[in-house]
Scaffold this active site. Structure first.
Site: not given
Ligand code: G6P
Length: 615
Positions: A511, A488, A610, A76, A27, A492, A102-103, A2, A495
């Site tokens: 395995h 990583e 983000k 968000w 955000r 990427k 926000n939160g 947010c 995402e």
């Protein structure tokens, strides 16, 4: 999570709010809204589901929004689906308070019950509404004014919040309250600004106040006054922001993500140069981060906690630090660390890695470590962020503002910071000699140019991405540091291109997961570690025998690998501890180009935010 913007001054609040929100959309972008007060004191609220563009269209079709003070929000979703009905701003039941948040209000159900008992009913599914109604409840009950009502609500609310509130009876003010969610205030001549993050208002002012936890601010045109939760005045000095607003603009690139990948060389250079000193006879000076030799000698072991890509940096550093400095290192998801009653050694060093410095789980992990009395170090990008302020010492990565949701340049800078720490720890603890120290520092300083040379050949990756954009499942494999990089690379890809991918320690594939390899499955092997090259190659060949299409990322000196795989991406040779800084670049490019080829919004991938300020 947010984004909040606020404005009070003489210009068009609507214009400032929309402009600020456009810089904060990273955000959250499920819905957006603004509330603006006109010259008659009437507050008009406009909200729309979806991207900011939908809100702009709605404002235009409603005949525009006039007024010189207001608040805005890009959401968000946490509580309640993304919809206009749940979009902020929300207005209290009695209409006296309009706010954005926000939160997460953790006890919102309990607060709903309380408010229901007092005759309130609800207009959305959000937790936010309960906070705003609670402020109204205390305002009406005690008649002590906004500061008193906000403070009373803060005592009752559990969770995290940045709140910006407008009161119907206070036409010249906006109020802000904060706990564990970022919010800053900027002032200029006759104008004031509120934002979740500095880039949203940098165009208007460089003088910024950071609001601390459990603090309240009252903002008027051109000035801000601060209070603690007991209503006592707090003196604050503004911080002058020195970095350039241009670094938060696309600068000719199609997306922030590709622009930020191209900045990696510079940010690694800046981060290294902030601590590497000496003309002839280079040495590392960590005094600015508050790290002395005696501090280093005393460390018994290290715990690194972080989230997302920062966690992957931690995994990489585990290999590098243990090998160079011979200190036991463990790496944990911050979200797991905070809840598992961790046992820490009194001489342990706790490192938290975070770009934003606001990730809720990372911050909570830091607080848990501090509670146990161990030394804490933040590797943080955002100056003045919560983690930077609360850690005992801070190593700032100099990546500048990162806008694309999927981190690239901040990851590169975090890795560089970790290398420097590892080399210095090794030197001070006597696990490497002076010659090796100097050699490793020189190797580090070759990274920026080598990143650039990889970027000069980016067209190959773009071409490959265009051909492979229909892939369904991709596997990244590697051993040691290469495994950390596989994690990583895979993240990427997921995402930004939404292609399912997984990362495996190369030998683990057999395995179970090797059963998923079929004709044409793309398997990307990372083979930069000399002692492990043949072993990972064998694992790749096992996949090829089952029909996989193989891509390898390997150093130029191992060009011979092209005889075994279908496609090779060669990276310049470098000391094997630092290969991550180089091989991450083709993997970031691959994720980016696949996302673009598949037509997705690579800077704002679906469902992601983000700065994850909720746990
Ligand atoms: C989010 C971002 C990731 C980032 C993670 C940790 O999930 O999308 O790119 O790695 O948060 O963020 P931090 O700010 O703590 O580094």
């Amino acid at each position: 999570m947010c984004g909040i913007v606020g404005y009070i001054g003489e210009g068009s609040a609507c214009d400032v709010l929309i402009d600020g929100l456009s810089r904060l959309e990273y955000r959250g972008y499920d819905s957006a809204g603004i509330a603006v007060r006109n010259s008659d004191g009437v507050i008009k609220v406009v909200r729309a589901k979806g991207r900011l563009k939908a809100l702009e269209d709605k404002i235009a079709s409603s005949g525009g929004v006039e007024g010189t003070s207001g608040i805005g929000h890009t959401r968000w979703a946490t509580h309640g689906e993304p919809s206009e009905y749940n979009a902020h701003p929300h207005t209290s039941y009695g209409g006296t308070v309009t706010g954005v948040h926000n939160g997460i209000i953790e006890n919102y159900l309990e607060l709903r019950e309380k408010l229901t008992r007092h005759g309130f009913s609800f207009r959305s599914d959000t937790d936010t509404e309960t906070a705003i109604d609670l402020v109204e409840y205390y305002l009406m009950k005690y008649r002590g004014g906004p500061a008193d009502a906000i403070a009373k609500a803060m005592v009752r609310i559990r969770g995290s919040y940045a709140l910006a509130l407008m009161f119907s009876d206070e036409p010249d003010r906006i109020w802000v309250a904060r706990k564990d969610s970022p919010i800053i205030i900027g002032t200029a001549d006759g104008e004031s600004y509120i934002a979740s993050d500095v880039p949203a208002i940098l165009k208007y002012t460089r003088d910024v106040y950071y609001i601390g936890n459990l603090e309240i601010a009252c903002i008027e045109a051109g000035k801000a006054v601060f209070y603690n939760i007991d209503g006592e005045l707090i003196e604050k000095e503004p911080v002058h922001i020195t970095w350039d607003a241009d670094s938060a603009e696309k600068g000719g690139f199609e997306h922030f993500m590709i622009k930020e990948i191209h900045e990696e060389s510079r940010v690694v250079n800046d981060t290294l140069n902030s601590v590497i000193k000496g003309e002839n006879g280079k040495y590392i000076d960590l005094s600015a981060a508050g790290i002395s030799d005696s501090y280093i000698k005393n460390i018994s072991r290290i715990t690194i906690a972080a989230c997302g890509s920062a966690y992957h940096v931690g995994i990489n550093l585990q290999y590098v630090m243990e090998d160079l400095a011979r200190i036991p290192v463990r790496v944990e998801f911050a979200s797991e660390f905070r809840y598992r009653k961790p046992v820490l050694d009194s001489d342990e060093l706790f490192i938290v890695i975070s770009q934003s410095g606001e990730t809720a789980d990372s911050l909570a992990a830091l607080r848990e470590a501090k509670k146990q009395g161990v030394n804490t170090l933040g590797i943080v990008n955002v100056v003045g962020s919560s983690i930077a302020r609360e850690a005992d010492s801070v190593f700032y990565t100099l990546a500048g503002p990162e806008i694309a949701v999927a981190t690239t340049k901040a990851y590169a800078a975090q890795l560089a910071a970790g290398y420097v720490l590892s080399i210095q720890f090794a030197k001070v603890r006597g696990t490497i000699n002076e010659d090796e120290y100097v050699r490793l520092i020189s190797e580090l300083q070759t990274i920026p140019e080598k990143i650039q040379s990889i970027l000069r050949n980016k067209d190959r990756i773009q071409y490959f991405a265009a051909k492979y954009s229909n892939a369904h499942d991709v596997f990244f494999i590697g051993r040691g540091i290469d495994y950390a990089m596989a994690l990583e690379g895979s993240l990427k890809m997921k995402e930004v291109s939404y292609i399912h991918s997984e990362a495996y320690a190369a030998a683990e594939l057999k395995h179970g997961t090797i059963s998923l390899i079929e004709d044409g499955t793309l398997v990307i092997g990372i083979l930069t570690q000399p002692g492990l090259f043949e072993k990972t190659l064998s694992n790749l060949v096992e996949c090829k025998s089952r029909g996989a299409f193989l891509m390898a990322i390997a150093p130029e000196s191992r060009e011979d690998i092209s005889a075994y795989v279908d496609l090779v991406e060669l990276i310049p040779d470098i000391d094997s501890h630092f290969t991550g800084s180089l091989d991450v670049v083709p993997m970031q490019l691959l994720g980016y180009y696949l996302g673009v080829a598949r037509g997705f919004d690579v800077d704002k991938p679906r469902n992601l935010a983000k700065s994850v300020t909720v746990e």
